[in-house]
Each structure stands twice: as C-alpha cells, then as structure tokens.
Design a protein around this motif. Structure first.
Motif, PDB file in Angstrom:
ATOM      1  N   GLN A 208      31.136   2.788 -77.666  1.00  0.00           N
ATOM      2  CA  GLN A 208      30.364   2.233 -78.779  1.00  0.00           C
ATOM      3  C   GLN A 208      30.519   0.708 -78.812  1.00  0.00           C
ATOM      4  O   GLN A 208      29.552  -0.027 -79.018  1.00  0.00           O
ATOM      5  CB  GLN A 208      30.846   2.833 -80.102  1.00  0.00           C
ATOM      6  N   ARG A 209      31.753   0.249 -78.598  1.00  0.00           N
ATOM      7  CA  ARG A 209      31.991  -1.195 -78.599  1.00  0.00           C
ATOM      8  C   ARG A 209      31.263  -1.873 -77.440  1.00  0.00           C
ATOM      9  O   ARG A 209      30.651  -2.928 -77.599  1.00  0.00           O
ATOM     10  CB  ARG A 209      33.492  -1.487 -78.522  1.00  0.00           C
ATOM     11  N   GLU A 210      31.289  -1.229 -76.263  1.00  0.00           N
ATOM     12  CA  GLU A 210      30.598  -1.783 -75.105  1.00  0.00           C
ATOM     13  C   GLU A 210      29.086  -1.783 -75.334  1.00  0.00           C
ATOM     14  O   GLU A 210      28.381  -2.729 -74.958  1.00  0.00           O
ATOM     15  CB  GLU A 210      30.936  -0.972 -73.853  1.00  0.00           C
ATOM     16  N   LEU A 211      28.572  -0.718 -75.953  1.00  0.00           N
ATOM     17  CA  LEU A 211      27.148  -0.643 -76.260  1.00  0.00           C
ATOM     18  C   LEU A 211      26.752  -1.776 -77.193  1.00  0.00           C
ATOM     19  O   LEU A 211      25.717  -2.434 -76.988  1.00  0.00           O
ATOM     20  CB  LEU A 211      26.836   0.713 -76.900  1.00  0.00           C
ATOM     21  N   TYR A 212      27.576  -2.025 -78.231  1.00  0.00           N
ATOM     22  CA  TYR A 212      27.288  -3.126 -79.147  1.00  0.00           C
ATOM     23  C   TYR A 212      27.292  -4.462 -78.407  1.00  0.00           C
ATOM     24  O   TYR A 212      26.385  -5.293 -78.591  1.00  0.00           O
ATOM     25  CB  TYR A 212      28.301  -3.155 -80.288  1.00  0.00           C
ATOM     26  N   ARG A 213      28.289  -4.670 -77.581  1.00  0.00           N
ATOM     27  CA  ARG A 213      28.380  -5.930 -76.841  1.00  0.00           C
ATOM     28  C   ARG A 213      27.152  -6.129 -75.971  1.00  0.00           C
ATOM     29  O   ARG A 213      26.563  -7.215 -75.927  1.00  0.00           O
ATOM     30  CB  ARG A 213      29.636  -5.934 -75.967  1.00  0.00           C
ATOM     31  N   TRP A 214      26.742  -5.063 -75.291  1.00  0.00           N
ATOM     32  CA  TRP A 214      25.604  -5.149 -74.383  1.00  0.00           C
ATOM     33  C   TRP A 214      24.310  -5.421 -75.145  1.00  0.00           C
ATOM     34  O   TRP A 214      23.523  -6.287 -74.770  1.00  0.00           O
ATOM     35  CB  TRP A 214      25.493  -3.847 -73.588  1.00  0.00           C
ATOM     36  N   LEU A 215      24.096  -4.708 -76.243  1.00  0.00           N
ATOM     37  CA  LEU A 215      22.875  -4.889 -77.019  1.00  0.00           C
ATOM     38  C   LEU A 215      22.825  -6.255 -77.684  1.00  0.00           C
ATOM     39  O   LEU A 215      21.770  -6.906 -77.709  1.00  0.00           O
ATOM     40  CB  LEU A 215      22.752  -3.795 -78.087  1.00  0.00           C
ATOM     41  N   SER A 216      23.951  -6.703 -78.217  1.00  0.00           N
ATOM     42  CA  SER A 216      23.959  -7.998 -78.902  1.00  0.00           C
ATOM     43  C   SER A 216      23.671  -9.130 -77.932  1.00  0.00           C
ATOM     44  O   SER A 216      23.161 -10.185 -78.333  1.00  0.00           O
ATOM     45  CB  SER A 216      25.291  -8.226 -79.617  1.00  0.00           C
ATOM     46  N   GLY A 217      23.950  -8.939 -76.652  1.00  0.00           N
ATOM     47  CA  GLY A 217      23.648  -9.946 -75.653  1.00  0.00           C
ATOM     48  C   GLY A 217      22.200  -9.958 -75.223  1.00  0.00           C
ATOM     49  O   GLY A 217      21.769 -10.876 -74.512  1.00  0.00           O
ATOM     50  N   ARG A 218      21.421  -8.936 -75.635  1.00  0.00           N
ATOM     51  CA  ARG A 218      20.008  -8.848 -75.235  1.00  0.00           C
ATOM     52  C   ARG A 218      19.064  -9.316 -76.321  1.00  0.00           C
ATOM     53  O   ARG A 218      17.863  -9.449 -76.081  1.00  0.00           O
ATOM     54  CB  ARG A 218      19.654  -7.402 -74.862  1.00  0.00           C
ATOM     55  N   GLY A 219      19.562  -9.529 -77.540  1.00  0.00           N
ATOM     56  CA  GLY A 219      18.670  -9.952 -78.611  1.00  0.00           C
ATOM     57  C   GLY A 219      17.573  -8.926 -78.834  1.00  0.00           C
ATOM     58  O   GLY A 219      17.820  -7.725 -78.844  1.00  0.00           O
ATOM     59  N   ASP A 220      16.324  -9.417 -78.989  1.00  0.00           N
ATOM     60  CA  ASP A 220      15.214  -8.493 -79.214  1.00  0.00           C
ATOM     61  C   ASP A 220      14.470  -8.149 -77.931  1.00  0.00           C
ATOM     62  O   ASP A 220      13.374  -7.593 -77.977  1.00  0.00           O
ATOM     63  CB  ASP A 220      14.244  -9.062 -80.252  1.00  0.00           C
ATOM     64  N   THR A 221      15.060  -8.467 -76.769  1.00  0.00           N
ATOM     65  CA  THR A 221      14.406  -8.100 -75.507  1.00  0.00           C
ATOM     66  C   THR A 221      14.575  -6.607 -75.204  1.00  0.00           C
ATOM     67  O   THR A 221      13.805  -6.039 -74.438  1.00  0.00           O
ATOM     68  CB  THR A 221      14.952  -8.919 -74.330  1.00  0.00           C
ATOM     69  N   VAL A 222      15.590  -5.996 -75.803  1.00  0.00           N
ATOM     70  CA  VAL A 222      15.788  -4.550 -75.710  1.00  0.00           C
ATOM     71  C   VAL A 222      15.603  -3.972 -77.103  1.00  0.00           C
ATOM     72  O   VAL A 222      16.269  -4.393 -78.048  1.00  0.00           O
ATOM     73  CB  VAL A 222      17.183  -4.199 -75.162  1.00  0.00           C
ATOM     74  N   LEU A 223      14.697  -3.022 -77.233  1.00  0.00           N
ATOM     75  CA  LEU A 223      14.418  -2.412 -78.526  1.00  0.00           C
ATOM     76  C   LEU A 223      15.459  -1.344 -78.840  1.00  0.00           C
ATOM     77  O   LEU A 223      16.026  -0.735 -77.933  1.00  0.00           O
ATOM     78  CB  LEU A 223      13.020  -1.790 -78.515  1.00  0.00           C
ATOM     79  N   THR A 224      15.692  -1.112 -80.127  1.00  0.00           N
ATOM     80  CA  THR A 224      16.674  -0.093 -80.522  1.00  0.00           C
ATOM     81  C   THR A 224      16.145   0.881 -81.561  1.00  0.00           C
ATOM     82  O   THR A 224      16.855   1.830 -81.916  1.00  0.00           O
ATOM     83  CB  THR A 224      17.946  -0.747 -81.097  1.00  0.00           C
ATOM     84  N   GLY A 225      14.937   0.659 -82.066  1.00  0.00           N
ATOM     85  CA  GLY A 225      14.462   1.531 -83.131  1.00  0.00           C
ATOM     86  C   GLY A 225      15.354   1.486 -84.357  1.00  0.00           C
ATOM     87  O   GLY A 225      15.402   2.436 -85.138  1.00  0.00           O
ATOM     88  N   ASP A 226      16.071   0.383 -84.531  1.00  0.00           N
ATOM     89  CA  ASP A 226      16.977   0.206 -85.671  1.00  0.00           C
ATOM     90  C   ASP A 226      18.012   1.328 -85.736  1.00  0.00           C
ATOM     91  O   ASP A 226      18.395   1.801 -86.805  1.00  0.00           O
ATOM     92  CB  ASP A 226      16.178   0.147 -86.972  1.00  0.00           C
ATOM     93  N   SER A 227      18.476   1.768 -84.554  1.00  0.00           N
ATOM     94  CA  SER A 227      19.369   2.923 -84.481  1.00  0.00           C
ATOM     95  C   SER A 227      20.834   2.610 -84.726  1.00  0.00           C
ATOM     96  O   SER A 227      21.602   3.511 -85.075  1.00  0.00           O
ATOM     97  CB  SER A 227      19.270   3.557 -83.082  1.00  0.00           C
ATOM     98  N   PHE A 228      21.240   1.375 -84.518  1.00  0.00           N
ATOM     99  CA  PHE A 228      22.672   1.100 -84.379  1.00  0.00           C
ATOM    100  C   PHE A 228      23.246   0.208 -85.474  1.00  0.00           C
ATOM    101  O   PHE A 228      24.202  -0.526 -85.236  1.00  0.00           O
ATOM    102  CB  PHE A 228      22.922   0.464 -83.004  1.00  0.00           C
ATOM    103  N   PHE A 229      22.692   0.285 -86.690  1.00  0.00           N
ATOM    104  CA  PHE A 229      23.239  -0.578 -87.742  1.00  0.00           C
ATOM    105  C   PHE A 229      24.662  -0.187 -88.119  1.00  0.00           C
ATOM    106  O   PHE A 229      25.391  -0.969 -88.720  1.00  0.00           O
ATOM    107  CB  PHE A 229      22.323  -0.627 -88.974  1.00  0.00           C
TER     108      PHE A 229
END
Length: 382
Positions: A208-229
């Motif tokens: 989960q921590r790695e997923l957060y790190r990876w997503l936060s480094g992509r900004g809005d270039t990778v969509l998440t469907g607002d899944s990970f708040f």
C-alpha cells in the motif's frame, strides 16, 4: 465552502453514474464486484434503457460509466451508446475486449464522446489469467492493438491493484504507453465474488505504501477513479475528489433498474429504489431516504479524532461493509493499522451479496453470454 464539502451534501444530479447493463459475461473474474456471469431475464429492455438515457440527458448528467458483466454482449449495446451520444450523454465503457473487432475499433476512432476502457489485471498472462481466466490477457492485448491500429488515442488501460500486480505498475505503464493509452489504477473492493478473495488479493501494508509512492509520483497522468483516498495519511491527498461520493455525486444502476448508492455495494443496505418505479431515476436520486441519510451524515465516527480524518474521511464505505466493519469505523486498509485492529476485535461476518449471477456450470441456452459473437472475433482461450 470547499468543493468537497459542497459535494458531500449531494447534487441535483450525479456528475456521473455507473450503469451495469447486463450481468452476462464470457469471463468469470475471481474479484468480480457484481458476481456476473449469467444474464438476468428481468434486465431493462432496449426501450426502457433508452428512456433512462433520455432522463439522464434531461438531468444534465455529464456521462455514464457502462459496465457489467461484459456490456458488449448485449445485442443492443452499440445502439444504446449511439442513443446516449445523440442525447448529449457521454459514454465511458469497460470491456474485456472480446468484441473489439477491427471494424468496431475504426468506429470508435471517429465516435464522439465515447471512451473505451480495457480491463487487465496482470502485466503478464500468468498474473492476469489467474484472476480473469485463461486467454483473457491475450484477448485484452489484442483489443488494445486493434484500438491503437485504428488510431484510437488515449483510451484507458484499467488495472485493479492486487497483491500480485502492484510490483508490475511500471510494466502496466509501459503497456499503456506503447498502445497510446492512459493507465487507470483502481482499488480492489471486497464486493461480489471479491469478498471471497479479498484476504488473499488485497495489497499488504508495505505494498500500500509503495502504491501510494508510485501514484503520488505520477500526478494526474495516471487515473485512479478516486479510489485511494484512504492512503492520504502517507503524505497527502492524491488527485481527485478524495471523498466517498456514494449517493452524493455518484450511484449505480444495475441491469434490472435497481439504483444503489455505490457501484461497489450491490446489497439491500444500499438499495435506494428502481428506475421502473414512478418518477423514474430522478425521483430515486432526489427523494430516496437512503440518499438523504448519506448526504446528511455528520462527524467521523470512530475516526473523528484522527489527525488525518479530513483527508482520509474514514475510507471506503463498501470496503468496511463487506469486511464486516461498521460504516462509522475505520477503513479495513487504514494505513495507521486501525482497520486491522478492528477486524481482529470482532468476528468476521461478511454480508452476503444480494444476488450471485456466477456461471457455476455450463448451460447452453438462448441467452448464452457469448451468443451472437462470431468465433473470429474472440481470441482463443488456449
């Protein structure tokens, strides 16, 4: 008033809604939110579905997320897509790719307000097919190739993050880039058949921590469907509303017209009404006592005193409900560990799904999920 606070009180119409057009599906994904497989004979007719589309247009709904089941196995699917676009309602639809022919890909390249999303849950066949079924990786990659060859740009590659694919995020990104697509990563919910495999498949705390790190480094270039708040306590909110929008800005219409507060919670507890009732969808959206309850909810329950409540907001309602936790309790994947503590402190009682449409045994019939699909359009399963 912050935008999220305004949305939390509900809007006159949903910004978007999810519409599961059919429970029929030619796959049997182990984490299927709607336990799809067989068509429900009560599903909305073509004329009823068109009437819903026209109602959504009058309500000025921006777009619908169409899914299933596999929505393209409905014989009137493309007719309904055309009708939505003609009425000013955009369409985003999710598919396993089995009916994306070269001809249909060419049509999508010129269609306005239609966005296609190909589902893939492994960057390799071994990882994907263990979840989605033998041959499904090849089917999805073939469909993506057809879309790319036809000139469809910025279609979506949709991935549900699991324990077995989180370390493949870079590979998923590469697959999307090579096809001119945009990557979309969403959260695994313990809904439908997903309830039985959630313990095995949901990412562990380190992932989960790695997923957060990876997503936060992509900004809005990778969509998440607002899944990970629920991951916000790791360092701040990811792009998106960062709010449970159930009954406030989103909802679900299922194949038989039932309206649920949340696309991930097909259960009597979250059933608000039916589009076949008097007043149609608009009356359900505006007058449902369930939606009024959700829109008036105040406080944070067990999470109210947490320093991260304003960003996490207690996490996902469906994830709590289907792991047996109270709706005012912590998310089962709370990054501070409160969810794990809550799960250990109470007997694990998982609410049963409202219906299971899984195909438990072969049964040839007129309403076969793959009826009418030319063999040439399907990628062989082996």
């Amino acid at each position: 008033m912050r935008l999220a606070e305004h949305f939390s009180r509900g809007l006159d119409a949903p910004i978007c809604l999810t519409w599961e057009l059919t429970y029929a599906c030619n796959l049997a994904c182990v984490h299927c939110l709607s336990s799809s497989g067989r068509r429900d004979p009560r599903e909305l007719s073509t004329s009823e579905a068109k009437a819903v589309i026209e109602e959504l247009s009058r309500m000025q709904v921006f777009y619908v997320n169409i899914g299933g089941g596999e929505p393209t196995v409905r014989r009137d699917f493309w007719e309904l897509v055309d009708h939505a676009v003609a009425n000013g309602v955009g369409v985003k639809f999710s598919t396993n790719g089995s009916r994306i022919t070269p001809e249909r890909a060419s049509w999508l390249a010129t269609a306005g307000r239609v966005d296609v999303q190909i589902s893939l849950d492994g960057a390799t066949a071994a990882v994907n097919d263990a979840v989605r079924g033998t041959g499904s990786y090849a089917t999805a990659i073939t469909a993506m190739g057809r879309l790319a060859d036809a000139g469809v740009r910025n279609f979506k590659l949709s991935v549900v993050a699991t324990r077995h694919n989180v370390d493949q995020l870079d590979e998923f990104e590469g697959i999307a880039r090579s096809h001119g697509a945009q990557l979309r990563v969403t959260r695994l919910r313990p809904s439908g058949r997903g309830a039985a495999v959630w313990d095995e498949l949901h990412p562990n705390s380190e992932q989960q921590r790695e997923l957060y790190r990876w997503l936060s480094g992509r900004g809005d270039t990778v969509l998440t469907g607002d899944s990970f708040f629920h991951l916000a306590p790791y360092g701040g909110s990811l792009p998106g509303l960062n709010l449970c929008g159930a009954g406030r800005v989103v909802c679900l219409i299922d194949p038989v017209g039932d309206v649920y507060a949340c696309p991930f919670a097909i259960h009597e507890r979250f059933l608000a009404g039916n589009v076949r009732d008097g007043g149609g969808f608009a009356a359900v959206w505006r007058e449902s006592s369930l939606f009024a309850e959700l829109r008036s909810a105040e406080g944070g329950g067990a999470c109210a005193g947490c320093a991260f409540h304003d960003s996490c907001r207690g996490g996902c309602m469906a994830a709590k409900f289907f792991t047996g936790l109270p709706l005012d309790g912590p998310d089962p994947e709370c990054v501070l560990g409160h969810g794990e503590d809550a799960l250990r402190a109470r007997p694990r009682t998982v609410p049963a799904a409202r219906a299971d449409h899984s195909r438990t045994r072969p049964r040839p019939c007129e309403d076969s999920p793959v009826a009418g699909i030319p063999a040439a359009d399907l990628v062989p399963s082996a």
